[in-house]
Write an enzyme that holds these catalytic residues in place. Structure first.
Site, PDB file in Angstrom:
ATOM      1  N   LYS A   1      -3.053  11.622   7.737  1.00  0.00           N
ATOM      2  CA  LYS A   1      -4.048  12.445   8.236  1.00  0.00           C
ATOM      3  C   LYS A   1      -5.337  11.697   8.140  1.00  0.00           C
ATOM      4  O   LYS A   1      -5.767  11.258   7.127  1.00  0.00           O
ATOM      5  CB  LYS A   1      -4.142  13.711   7.636  1.00  0.00           C
ATOM      6  CG  LYS A   1      -5.414  14.661   8.066  1.00  0.00           C
ATOM      7  CD  LYS A   1      -4.824  15.563   9.328  1.00  0.00           C
ATOM      8  CE  LYS A   1      -5.862  16.433   9.591  1.00  0.00           C
ATOM      9  NZ  LYS A   1      -5.358  16.743  11.067  1.00  0.00           N
ATOM     10  N   PHE A   2      -6.271  11.615   9.289  1.00  0.00           N
ATOM     11  CA  PHE A   2      -7.508  10.823   9.301  1.00  0.00           C
ATOM     12  C   PHE A   2      -8.437  11.869   8.978  1.00  0.00           C
ATOM     13  O   PHE A   2      -8.805  13.098   9.258  1.00  0.00           O
ATOM     14  CB  PHE A   2      -7.840  10.305  10.623  1.00  0.00           C
ATOM     15  CG  PHE A   2      -9.500   9.885  10.645  1.00  0.00           C
ATOM     16  CD1 PHE A   2      -9.615   8.243  10.246  1.00  0.00           C
ATOM     17  CD2 PHE A   2     -10.446  10.577  11.162  1.00  0.00           C
ATOM     18  CE1 PHE A   2     -11.086   8.040  10.094  1.00  0.00           C
ATOM     19  CE2 PHE A   2     -11.717  10.052  11.119  1.00  0.00           C
ATOM     20  CZ  PHE A   2     -11.970   8.842  10.568  1.00  0.00           C
TER      21      PHE A   2
ATOM     22  N   GLY B   1      -9.037  -2.017   4.640  1.00  0.00           N
ATOM     23  CA  GLY B   1      -9.536  -1.548   6.060  1.00  0.00           C
ATOM     24  C   GLY B   1      -8.879  -2.328   7.009  1.00  0.00           C
ATOM     25  O   GLY B   1      -9.032  -2.400   8.150  1.00  0.00           O
TER      26      GLY B   1
ATOM     27  N   LYS C   1     -18.772  -4.242   1.543  1.00  0.00           N
ATOM     28  CA  LYS C   1     -19.756  -3.466   0.822  1.00  0.00           C
ATOM     29  C   LYS C   1     -21.049  -4.201   0.696  1.00  0.00           C
ATOM     30  O   LYS C   1     -21.151  -5.361   0.440  1.00  0.00           O
ATOM     31  CB  LYS C   1     -19.431  -3.213  -0.629  1.00  0.00           C
ATOM     32  CG  LYS C   1     -18.172  -2.354  -0.723  1.00  0.00           C
ATOM     33  CD  LYS C   1     -17.511  -2.282  -2.006  1.00  0.00           C
ATOM     34  CE  LYS C   1     -16.078  -1.639  -2.217  1.00  0.00           C
ATOM     35  NZ  LYS C   1     -15.216  -2.028  -3.262  1.00  0.00           N
TER      36      LYS C   1
ATOM     37  N   LYS D   1      -1.870   2.769   9.364  1.00  0.00           N
ATOM     38  CA  LYS D   1      -2.159   1.878   8.385  1.00  0.00           C
ATOM     39  C   LYS D   1      -1.241   0.619   8.233  1.00  0.00           C
ATOM     40  O   LYS D   1      -0.013   1.153   8.140  1.00  0.00           O
ATOM     41  CB  LYS D   1      -2.703   2.326   7.091  1.00  0.00           C
ATOM     42  CG  LYS D   1      -3.825   3.187   6.909  1.00  0.00           C
ATOM     43  CD  LYS D   1      -4.316   3.567   5.631  1.00  0.00           C
ATOM     44  CE  LYS D   1      -5.305   4.477   5.729  1.00  0.00           C
ATOM     45  NZ  LYS D   1      -5.908   4.868   4.402  1.00  0.00           N
TER      46      LYS D   1
ATOM     47  N   ASN E   1      -7.274  -2.036  -6.822  1.00  0.00           N
ATOM     48  CA  ASN E   1      -7.720  -3.388  -6.865  1.00  0.00           C
ATOM     49  C   ASN E   1      -7.408  -3.842  -8.360  1.00  0.00           C
ATOM     50  O   ASN E   1      -8.080  -3.308  -9.147  1.00  0.00           O
ATOM     51  CB  ASN E   1      -9.030  -3.647  -6.479  1.00  0.00           C
ATOM     52  CG  ASN E   1      -9.347  -2.965  -5.145  1.00  0.00           C
ATOM     53  OD1 ASN E   1      -8.608  -3.030  -4.141  1.00  0.00           O
ATOM     54  ND2 ASN E   1     -10.589  -2.287  -4.998  1.00  0.00           N
TER      55      ASN E   1
ATOM     56  N   LYS F   1       0.799  -1.269   0.075  1.00  0.00           N
ATOM     57  CA  LYS F   1      -0.087   0.014  -0.068  1.00  0.00           C
ATOM     58  C   LYS F   1       0.647   1.122   0.003  1.00  0.00           C
ATOM     59  O   LYS F   1       0.356   2.344  -0.506  1.00  0.00           O
ATOM     60  CB  LYS F   1      -0.903  -0.068   1.191  1.00  0.00           C
ATOM     61  CG  LYS F   1      -1.781  -0.987   0.907  1.00  0.00           C
ATOM     62  CD  LYS F   1      -2.574  -1.383  -0.103  1.00  0.00           C
ATOM     63  CE  LYS F   1      -3.236  -2.847  -0.360  1.00  0.00           C
ATOM     64  NZ  LYS F   1      -3.829  -2.960  -1.674  1.00  0.00           N
TER      65      LYS F   1
ATOM     66  N   GLU G   1      -6.401   2.816  -2.477  1.00  0.00           N
ATOM     67  CA  GLU G   1      -5.709   1.772  -3.020  1.00  0.00           C
ATOM     68  C   GLU G   1      -6.300   1.313  -4.409  1.00  0.00           C
ATOM     69  O   GLU G   1      -7.267   1.929  -4.920  1.00  0.00           O
ATOM     70  CB  GLU G   1      -5.824   0.733  -2.023  1.00  0.00           C
ATOM     71  CG  GLU G   1      -6.941   0.568  -0.820  1.00  0.00           C
ATOM     72  CD  GLU G   1      -6.909  -0.633   0.186  1.00  0.00           C
ATOM     73  OE1 GLU G   1      -7.004  -1.566  -0.340  1.00  0.00           O
ATOM     74  OE2 GLU G   1      -6.399  -0.270   1.315  1.00  0.00           O
TER      75      GLU G   1
ATOM     76  N   ARG H   1      -8.213  -6.407 -10.042  1.00  0.00           N
ATOM     77  CA  ARG H   1      -8.902  -7.686 -10.134  1.00  0.00           C
ATOM     78  C   ARG H   1     -10.291  -7.343 -10.866  1.00  0.00           C
ATOM     79  O   ARG H   1     -10.546  -5.820 -10.773  1.00  0.00           O
ATOM     80  CB  ARG H   1      -9.229  -8.706  -9.035  1.00  0.00           C
ATOM     81  CG  ARG H   1     -10.087  -7.675  -7.997  1.00  0.00           C
ATOM     82  CD  ARG H   1     -10.451  -8.372  -6.807  1.00  0.00           C
ATOM     83  NE  ARG H   1     -11.321  -7.384  -5.987  1.00  0.00           N
ATOM     84  CZ  ARG H   1     -10.748  -6.741  -5.011  1.00  0.00           C
ATOM     85  NH1 ARG H   1      -9.663  -6.723  -4.797  1.00  0.00           N
ATOM     86  NH2 ARG H   1     -11.708  -6.037  -4.438  1.00  0.00           N
TER      87      ARG H   1
HETATM   88  C1  MV4 Z   1      -8.965   6.295   5.287  1.00  0.00           C
HETATM   89  C2  MV4 Z   1      -9.936   6.787   6.044  1.00  0.00           C
HETATM   90  C3  MV4 Z   1      -9.733   7.965   6.516  1.00  0.00           C
HETATM   91  N1  MV4 Z   1      -8.783   8.852   6.431  1.00  0.00           N
HETATM   92  N2  MV4 Z   1      -7.764   6.848   5.349  1.00  0.00           N
HETATM   93  C4  MV4 Z   1     -10.809   1.839   4.666  1.00  0.00           C
HETATM   94  C5  MV4 Z   1     -10.329   1.012   3.549  1.00  0.00           C
HETATM   95  C6  MV4 Z   1      -9.079   1.374   3.029  1.00  0.00           C
HETATM   96  N3  MV4 Z   1      -9.144   1.249   1.649  1.00  0.00           N
HETATM   97  C7  MV4 Z   1      -8.877   2.706   3.686  1.00  0.00           C
HETATM   98  N4  MV4 Z   1      -9.863   2.954   4.447  1.00  0.00           N
HETATM   99  C8  MV4 Z   1     -10.089   4.141   4.889  1.00  0.00           C
HETATM  100  N5  MV4 Z   1      -8.981   4.978   4.890  1.00  0.00           N
HETATM  101  C9  MV4 Z   1      -7.766   8.175   5.985  1.00  0.00           C
HETATM  102  N6  MV4 Z   1      -6.605   8.955   5.777  1.00  0.00           N
HETATM  103  C10 MV4 Z   1     -11.127   6.077   6.181  1.00  0.00           C
HETATM  104  C11 MV4 Z   1     -11.214   4.954   5.721  1.00  0.00           C
HETATM  105  C12 MV4 Z   1     -12.261   4.042   5.771  1.00  0.00           C
HETATM  106  C13 MV4 Z   1     -13.141   3.568   4.689  1.00  0.00           C
HETATM  107  C14 MV4 Z   1     -12.826   3.826   3.455  1.00  0.00           C
HETATM  108  C15 MV4 Z   1     -13.338   3.455   2.162  1.00  0.00           C
HETATM  109  C16 MV4 Z   1     -14.780   2.879   2.704  1.00  0.00           C
HETATM  110  C17 MV4 Z   1     -15.072   2.458   3.820  1.00  0.00           C
HETATM  111  C18 MV4 Z   1     -14.198   3.066   4.947  1.00  0.00           C
HETATM  112  C19 MV4 Z   1     -15.055   2.700   6.056  1.00  0.00           C
HETATM  113  C20 MV4 Z   1     -14.194   3.180   7.180  1.00  0.00           C
HETATM  114  C21 MV4 Z   1     -12.931   3.664   6.871  1.00  0.00           C
END
Ligand code: MV4
Length: 451
Positions: A201-202, A165, A237, A158, A290, A116, A288, A292
């Site tokens: 950063k969140f 996730g 999903k 992460k 995918n 990642k 990210e 596939r």
């Molecule tokens: C995040 C985020 C918030 N901030 N990154 C979850 C799956 C993975 N692909 C990355 N994900 C997330 N990354 C930052 N910096 C929140 C999520 C996330 C999320 C993303 C897409 C779909 C559903 C989700 C559910 C919870 C958290």
């Protein structure tokens, strides 16, 4: 074109690949585990070969058994579907060593997107927006603390080898981060065999928006628009739609080609999905990729008229893309409902068992098209060994309101008895005012289920 192709998967996606092969006049070899002996989709293939016991590690994940079946039946290609070996770089490489075409990108692209941090670096360098955070993996907790102080809390830890996730930790302050760092590294080591972490950063209140792309072996690429996948729970999903209620034609036309070019830039080929987090300010940030075909590909197919699985096979057979970006039109609105054999009242616990009665869904109005991607039939027993998806209902209409209306009718006409399913939950979501307005993000389903 290939003469014969092996499908290294099961259930609805095995049937979906068989259909594409029939259209392309390719013979099919299905493989099955002992738990799937006599399963309904196997009768649709030209041949079916047992590859081992029920447990996936010994059958659908058993590369040796699958390669052996492909050689014995003289298949020139293997379609991995989704899950199982679909994003296994080593398996893709072993197919090539055996002179068999893996229907997907090359092993290098799979490996690069599987890491990642490397994926983020690649897409950032290609000009896609990425979330502020560490440049690469974190050496230790002190580096994490320094960086977090710089970018500001909350931050998200992460796992480099994670994805989807898994192995994420939100940290609201320094104490949180100190606590979480070692734990997250240990968990990542245990789950992925790699303890490396990175930090971002969140971003709160986001939406999950993903772009579908298709690339051939000659550097041609198109995008097929986006899918909105925010209705999910624990990163599973449940509903996907296209177009996203928050992406307009101008944004799609501006962003889609950037996504396709980024993939061409690192030599990607075949179908792929690039996931973005749409922040509350409306900006899209790369999450990210995918490598596939995805479960939710039918919504894109219904809106564009492109057969993604057939295109995957064509580009793997070194046919140039017959489609240019200008040929891709986006018509109407499609929405997919995942019908899982699960009990929504018991935390979505899988509920395998016998389907005692089954009536497929119907389109009840003009202007509404209904697609049912499933391999079940009355009397079919869902084995407990695999995932709980029993079918996908996809509804298309000229606009979102029509698709939602058609969806309600179709869900009510679909009867599955013998197991609990997500059908009642879908009907509840369809009645939710926020959902109806398209005003929902990744927190939507958790909120709905808590009330
Ligand atoms: C995040 C985020 C918030 N901030 N990154 C979850 C799956 C993975 N692909 C990355 N994900 C997330 N990354 C930052 N910096 C929140 C999520 C996330 C999320 C993303 C897409 C779909 C559903 C989700 C559910 C919870 C958290």
């Amino acid at each position: 074109m290939f003469k014969r192709l092996l499908i290294a998967n099961r259930g609805e996606i095995a049937l979906r690949v068989i259909r594409a092969c029939k259209d392309l006049k390719i013979e099919t070899v299905a493989v099955f585990s002992e738990a799937d002996r006599g399963a309904p989709w196997l009768a649709q293939a030209d041949r079916a070969v047992c590859i081992g016991p029920a447990r996936a590690e010994h059958s659908y994940l058993n590369a040796d058994a699958i390669l052996q079946a492909a050689e014995q039946t003289e298949c020139q290609a293997i379609h991995p579907g989704y899950g199982f070996l679909a994003e296994n770089a080593l398996f893709a490489a072993r197919c090539a060593q055996h002179g068999i075409s893996f229907i997907g990108p090359g092993p290098d692209a799979i490996r690069r997107m599987g890491d990642k941090v490397e994926a983020k670096r690649t897409m950032g360098a290609a000009g896609l927006p990425v979330i502020p955070g560490s440049h690469g993996t974190l050496a230790d907790v002190d580096e994490a603390l320094r960086l977090a102080a710089e970018i500001g809390y909350p931050v998200l830890l992460k796992a480099t080898a994670g994805g989807g996730g898994r192995g994420m930790r939100r940290c609201d302050d320094e104490a949180d981060l100190r606590r979480a760092f070692a734990e997250a590294a240990m968990e990542a080591e245990k789950a992925f065999g790699n303890r490396a972490l990175y930090l971002e950063k969140f971003l709160a209140a986001g939406r999950h928006v993903e772009f579908q792309i298709l690339c051939d072996a000659f550097g041609n690429a198109v995008h097929l628009g986006e899918r909105e996948c925010s209705v999910q729970r624990h990163h599973q999903k449940l509903i996907e739609e296209s177009p996203s209620p928050v992406v307009d034609a101008a944004a799609r036309a501006a962003f889609g080609p950037r996504v396709a070019r980024a993939a061409v830039g690192f030599g990607y080929r075949n179908a792929g999905t690039v996931e973005f987090l749409r922040a509350s300010d409306g900006r899209l940030y790369f999450l990210e990729m995918n490598t596939r075909i995805q479960v939710e590909h039918p919504v894109t197919e219904m809106v564009t008229g492109v057969d993604l699985v057939a295109e995957q096979i064509r580009v793997a057979a070194l046919c140039p893309l017959a489609l240019r970006q200008d040929d891709v039109c986006f018509q109407g609105h499609a929405i997919e409902f995942r019908i899982n054999a699960e009990d929504p009242d018991a935390g979505f616990r899988p509920d395998p068992g016998m389907i005692t009665a089954f009536t497929p869904p119907l389109a009840s109005r003009s202007g509404v098209r209904v697609r049912w991607d499933s391999a079940i039939e009355p009397g079919y027993r869902i084995p407990p060994h695999y995932d709980s998806l029993v079918g996908k209902l996809i509804v298309h209409a000229s606009d979102r309101a029509g698709a939602l209306q058609g969806a309600r009718d179709a869900l009510k006409s679909l009867h599955i008895e013998g197991v609990r399913t997500t059908i009642p939950l879908h009907l509840r979501i369809l009645d939710d005012p926020d959902f109806r307005r398209g005003d929902y993000g990744i927190a939507f389903l958790d909120h709905l289920l808590k009330i």
